[in-house]
Design a protein around this motif. Structure first.
Motif, mmCIF file in Angstrom:
data_model
loop_
_atom_site.group_PDB
_atom_site.id
_atom_site.type_symbol
_atom_site.label_atom_id
_atom_site.label_comp_id
_atom_site.label_asym_id
_atom_site.label_seq_id
_atom_site.Cartn_x
_atom_site.Cartn_y
_atom_site.Cartn_z
ATOM 1 N N GLN B 95 109.998 50.306 5.374
ATOM 2 C CA GLN B 95 109.949 49.648 6.686
ATOM 3 C C GLN B 95 108.903 50.305 7.576
ATOM 4 O OE1 GLN B 95 111.984 47.349 8.560
ATOM 5 N NE2 GLN B 95 112.573 46.520 6.580
ATOM 6 N N LEU B 96 108.930 51.655 7.588
ATOM 7 C CA LEU B 96 108.047 52.374 8.503
ATOM 8 C C LEU B 96 106.595 52.323 8.054
ATOM 9 C CD1 LEU B 96 110.176 55.517 9.369
ATOM 10 C CD2 LEU B 96 109.841 53.475 10.723
ATOM 11 N N TYR B 97 106.408 52.121 6.758
ATOM 12 C CA TYR B 97 105.048 52.089 6.236
ATOM 13 C C TYR B 97 104.230 50.969 6.866
ATOM 14 C CZ TYR B 97 101.268 52.434 2.889
ATOM 15 O OH TYR B 97 100.055 52.610 2.312
ATOM 16 N N LEU B 98 104.946 49.955 7.340
ATOM 17 C CA LEU B 98 104.241 48.829 7.948
ATOM 18 C C LEU B 98 103.614 49.205 9.279
ATOM 19 C CD1 LEU B 98 106.955 46.158 7.264
ATOM 20 C CD2 LEU B 98 104.873 46.529 5.981
ATOM 21 N N ALA B 272 114.787 39.530 1.898
ATOM 22 C CA ALA B 272 113.982 38.553 2.634
ATOM 23 C C ALA B 272 112.999 39.248 3.565
ATOM 24 C CB ALA B 272 114.893 37.622 3.423
ATOM 25 N N SER B 273 113.470 40.300 4.246
ATOM 26 C CA SER B 273 112.544 40.965 5.165
ATOM 27 C C SER B 273 111.496 41.755 4.390
ATOM 28 C CB SER B 273 113.309 41.864 6.138
ATOM 29 O OG SER B 273 113.873 42.935 5.444
ATOM 30 N N PHE B 274 111.883 42.299 3.229
ATOM 31 C CA PHE B 274 110.924 42.995 2.375
ATOM 32 C C PHE B 274 109.808 42.049 1.941
ATOM 33 C CE2 PHE B 274 109.475 43.908 -1.948
ATOM 34 C CZ PHE B 274 109.120 45.249 -1.882
ATOM 35 N N LEU B 275 110.219 40.866 1.464
ATOM 36 C CA LEU B 275 109.224 39.917 0.945
ATOM 37 C C LEU B 275 108.422 39.270 2.071
ATOM 38 C CD1 LEU B 275 111.298 38.179 -1.848
ATOM 39 C CD2 LEU B 275 109.487 39.848 -2.141
ATOM 40 N N LYS B 276 109.114 38.959 3.152
ATOM 41 C CA LYS B 276 108.441 38.240 4.229
ATOM 42 C C LYS B 276 107.348 39.098 4.851
ATOM 43 C CE LYS B 276 109.163 35.533 8.328
ATOM 44 N NZ LYS B 276 109.987 35.315 9.506
ATOM 45 N N SER B 277 107.669 40.389 5.038
ATOM 46 C CA SER B 277 106.675 41.241 5.693
ATOM 47 C C SER B 277 105.449 41.433 4.814
ATOM 48 C CB SER B 277 107.303 42.578 6.039
ATOM 49 O OG SER B 277 107.840 43.149 4.878
ATOM 50 N N ARG B 278 105.599 41.195 3.498
ATOM 51 C CA ARG B 278 104.450 41.330 2.612
ATOM 52 C C ARG B 278 103.868 39.981 2.210
ATOM 53 N NH1 ARG B 278 107.885 45.076 2.367
ATOM 54 N NH2 ARG B 278 107.301 47.239 2.025
ATOM 55 N N ASP B 279 104.475 38.897 2.716
ATOM 56 C CA ASP B 279 104.068 37.542 2.364
ATOM 57 C C ASP B 279 104.128 37.330 0.853
ATOM 58 O OD1 ASP B 279 103.500 35.037 3.185
ATOM 59 O OD2 ASP B 279 101.334 35.259 3.048
ATOM 60 N N LEU B 280 105.258 37.767 0.293
ATOM 61 C CA LEU B 280 105.433 37.647 -1.156
ATOM 62 C C LEU B 280 106.592 36.705 -1.460
ATOM 63 C CD1 LEU B 280 105.208 41.367 -2.262
ATOM 64 C CD2 LEU B 280 103.478 39.620 -2.543
ATOM 65 N N LEU B 281 106.583 36.239 -2.691
ATOM 66 C CA LEU B 281 107.694 35.438 -3.196
ATOM 67 C C LEU B 281 108.104 35.999 -4.542
ATOM 68 C CD1 LEU B 281 106.399 31.825 -2.596
ATOM 69 C CD2 LEU B 281 107.975 33.085 -1.181
ATOM 70 N N THR B 282 109.305 35.650 -4.966
ATOM 71 C CA THR B 282 109.706 36.076 -6.297
ATOM 72 C C THR B 282 110.401 34.939 -7.031
ATOM 73 O OG1 THR B 282 110.940 37.686 -7.554
ATOM 74 C CG2 THR B 282 111.873 37.044 -5.452
ATOM 75 N N HIS B 283 110.328 35.020 -8.356
ATOM 76 C CA HIS B 283 110.955 33.993 -9.189
ATOM 77 C C HIS B 283 112.376 34.357 -9.579
ATOM 78 C CE1 HIS B 283 107.704 31.297 -9.825
ATOM 79 N NE2 HIS B 283 106.907 32.195 -10.337
ATOM 80 N N THR B 284 112.611 35.649 -9.777
ATOM 81 C CA THR B 284 113.859 36.053 -10.417
ATOM 82 C C THR B 284 114.547 37.168 -9.651
ATOM 83 O OG1 THR B 284 112.560 35.769 -12.400
ATOM 84 C CG2 THR B 284 114.807 36.495 -12.706
#
Lengths: 265, 476
Positions: B95-98, B272-284
């Motif tokens: 979180q803080l790395y952002l 969700a917050s992990f992926l959203k802050s990196r603009d990532l998606l996952t399949h599985t």
């Protein structure tokens, strides 16, 4: 004929409207007359006057069934979206009746899917491809139970990524159809339910109801229900142009194998 | 520019992770947070973390379990597991790395942040610190301090100074009265120093640095040198992982899968917050349910399109759970995501009247979650004359570039296994001979005919060389 028109004008305006509608046969004469007469012009502005030519205006190309006789009976083709109830035994051409329409719709909505749910036997991909359908835009769903089949159908039609869904299903109730109608409206999708003949006393709230019977040159369609259609029409559809070999009216092509037929018994 | 370090000390991460479930609105959980909770360190035989209720009962860190139980009979005891603290700490670091560039782990309880190179960006220390505070989850207890060396910051934070300043003299003032027991020096060294009358850091710092080296051993010199920035302190900075993995111990054992969705929501929100802050998606998603006394259950939830949103995943998981039953209650859950990819929005027609907003892949995931993976197929073609090979349907369409010659007059339905013909039929078309596969065991010699029966059904039948008739397909 001009005498008759003069007579009608003397009546009050609402009566005039109803009589005009009844006398659709005289539409040409009326048309000539209304250019001249302000009363008809007034009625038309008030939307009290209905002209037969108005029905044909909003038919789209993707609604065509692919068979001229059926298009005529359905006033242009299948509905834009909704549930179409088809009662038919297996193997008389019920799927072939839908194929030309599926092909047109696939070309129109090229990014969307055709979904087959719970087909009674395995669907032959070669036939679909040979007819011209793009196999990549076809999804076959084989659920374990009938209830799951209806669920899959509802999800597919409301998803907005399917233009046509075909489900083989035995029992449907009024509630099911109402749900599916709403879903079809949401996803602008056409749902065909193919089911066997049944003795039914209730009328299902479908957009179009058809009962199919085999015919020598193709298939016979009995239209049981349809919005704004003349009820109980019987249409004989000639499939000769699409499948000339699948016709009982080609005696020259029939080869007799008496031994074979006897053997089968 | 003076160097400035920030140290964040998290004394009770495992307890915080456990009790963050109680922030959900359920009244049952609220009662749970009112109970006295302690974390028990098995090797040290002492209590290492406790909540407010336990503190009020007189229980302190370092007590034995017996003493604690005498003070309060209904304490809830959980075993200390270092990996939980580490996991939590790593999440906070992510979180803080952002917002802060150089972060380094200190054991499993602390984070060291290099502050001086971030101040220009945030326009000052107060603003920077405000930003940091916003990114630490609310449910986490922490102490903090700033210092001009990593060791000074750590020392002040572990003694709960809880002040952020870049004023050198006030930091010095805070450090000097501290007892040597709080420092990194080993207890043997502290004892040795106490014998010569050195009890606080003030006593040590008074001595000139050159003298220290003569009078005491290397440990002391090194420590004081690093504390006062006279010896450089190497820091290993942390680099975030591109994967997400989290473990959550449940407050109580859960057997009902619907109830299990509540704690799972916590993990999904974090994902969700992990992926959203990196603009990532996952399949599985790999969900693991740790069950009491039985092997743990692995659940794989797939979304063909790729998702990050909690709601979407939750609905897919709910469908998956419908087909599942647990043999014994679960005591913990973990969520793991291995592969992520950058989101690329698909174009949508703005003018379409459709209200359905699913994409094809979303629909497939939805159906698969409920019906099972093998329920969905897409028709495939195979380059073979044997009609039955056309039935090898799979979901992933192998787009074969080779043009396959398609045969006309094929039935719409094929029987999975040809059945002996049982009725009287009239032949309308044929024969069409298929003689192929003479090179392998499934040699096929068949004469195919199109035929119709008495009620007008169209069949695709064939005759074998030994005059056996079979039904192979139906022209529907």
């Amino acid at each position: 004929m001009p005498n008759k028109i003069t007579f009608q004008i003397k009546l009050d305006q609402t009566k005039l409207a109803s009589i005009l509608i009844i006398n659709i046969l005289y539409i040409n004469t009326v048309y000539l007359f209304y250019i001249m007469h302000p009363t008809i012009h007034y009625l038309k502005n008030k939307k009290l006057l209905w002209q037969a030519c108005h029905t044909q205006t909003d038919i789209k190309s993707e609604q065509t069934t692919g068979f001229t006789s059926l298009d005529n009976a359905l006033q242009g083709g299948y509905p834009e979206y909704g549930v179409i109830d088809i009662r038919s035994p297996i193997g008389i051409g019920e799927l072939r009746l839908l194929l030309p329409s599926l092909l047109t719709r696939q070309r129109e909505f090229s990014s969307e899917l055709i979904t087959f749910i719970a087909p009674p036997l395995s669907i032959n991909s070669e036939m679909l491809a040979e007819f011209g359908l793009n196999l990549k835009q076809i999804l076959i769903v084989q659920p374990k139970t009938q209830a799951l089949g209806l669920w899959s159908a509802e999800q597919s039609i409301k998803s907005g990524c399917c233009h046509s869904v075909i489900i083989w299903h035995d029992l449907v109730s009024v509630t099911h159809i109402k749900r599916l109608q709403l879903a079809a409206e949401k996803g602008q999708c056409l749902l065909f339910i193919i089911r066997p003949y049944q003795n039914e006393h209730i009328s299902l709230p479908v957009s179009l109801g058809m009962t199919l019977a085999p015919a020598k040159e193709g298939i016979q369609v009995y239209i049981t229900k349809g919005k704004g259609l003349k009820p109980k029409q019987i249409v004989n559809i000639n499939m000769h142009t699409y499948w000339p070999e699948l016709s009982q009216l080609a005696p020259s092509k029939v080869l007799h194998f008496p031994t074979a037929i006897h053997k089968v018994g | 520019m003076n160097k400035l370090w920030l140290y964040l000390s998290f004394p009770q991460l495992q307890l915080d992770s456990l009790l963050q479930q109680s922030t959900s609105e359920q009244s049952l959980h609220k009662e749970n947070s009112q109970k006295p909770w302690v974390i028990w360190h098995e090797e040290k035989h002492q209590i290492c973390q406790l909540n407010q209720t336990a503190y009020q009962a007189g229980i302190r860190v370092g007590m034995g379990l017996g003493t604690a139980a005498m003070l309060k009979h209904d304490i809830e005891v959980v075993l200390y597991q270092e990996k939980i603290s580490q996991g939590m700490l790593s999440d906070i670091a992510h979180q803080l790395y952002l917002i802060s560039s150089d972060i380094s782990f200190w054991g499993s309880t602390g984070l060291l942040l290099q502050a001086h190179n971030m101040l220009t960006m945030y326009g000052g220390l107060p603003q920077y610190w405000q930003m940091i505070q916003q990114h630490i989850p609310n449910a986490i207890t922490y102490h903090y301090a700033s210092g001009h060396s990593p060791l000074a910051a750590r020392l002040l934070a572990t003694t709960k100074w809880n002040t952020i300043t870049d004023d050198h003299s006030s930091i010095q003032q805070a450090i000097q009265p501290l007892s040597l027991q709080h420092t990194e020096l080993s207890s043997a060294v502290v004892k040795k120093l106490a014998r010569v009358g050195l009890h606080t850091l003030h006593d040590l710092l008074k001595i000139p640095f050159a003298d220290l080296a003569k009078r005491f051993d290397a440990d002391v010199t090194h420590y004081i040198g690093q504390l006062t920035n006279q010896i450089s302190h190497p820091i290993h900075c942390f680099h975030p992982k591109q994967t997400f993995e989290r473990y959550l111990e449940l407050l109580f054992d859960i057997e009902n899968l619907q109830t299990l969705l509540k704690p799972l929501k916590i993990l999904l929100t974090a994902l969700a917050s992990f992926l959203k802050s990196r603009d990532l998606l996952t399949h599985t998603l790999h969900i693991k349910l740790y069950l009491r006394d039985t092997p743990s259950v692995d659940i794989k939830v797939e979304s063909r399109q790729g998702e990050y949103q909690m709601d979407v995943w939750l609905s897919l998981i709910t469908l998956k759970f419908e087909n599942l039953s647990l043999s014994s209650p679960a005591y913990a859950i973990s969520l793991k995501v291995d592969n992520t990819f950058v989101r690329s929005p698909d174009k949508q027609d703005l003018f379409s009247r459709k209200q359905g907003t699913f994409s094809r892949l979303q629909l497939q995931s939805l159906l698969q979650a409920k019906l099972g993976d093998d329920a969905l197929t897409t028709p495939q073609l195979s380059n073979d004359f044997r009609p039955e090979l056309m039935l090898n349907n799979t979901l992933t369409n192998m787009s074969s570039n080779q043009a396959i010659h398609l045969q006309p007059m094929r039935p719409s339905f094929l029987l999975s296994k040809p059945a002996p013909l049982q009725e009287k039929v009239s032949i309308a078309y044929g024969p069409e001979r298929i003689h192929t596969a003479w090179w392998d065991q499934d040699t096929v010699i068949r004469d195919y005919f199109i035929a119709y029966n008495s009620i007008g059904q169209w069949y695709w039948i064939y005759k074998t060389p030994d005059n056996q008739w079979y039904l192979h397909g139906i022209f529907s």
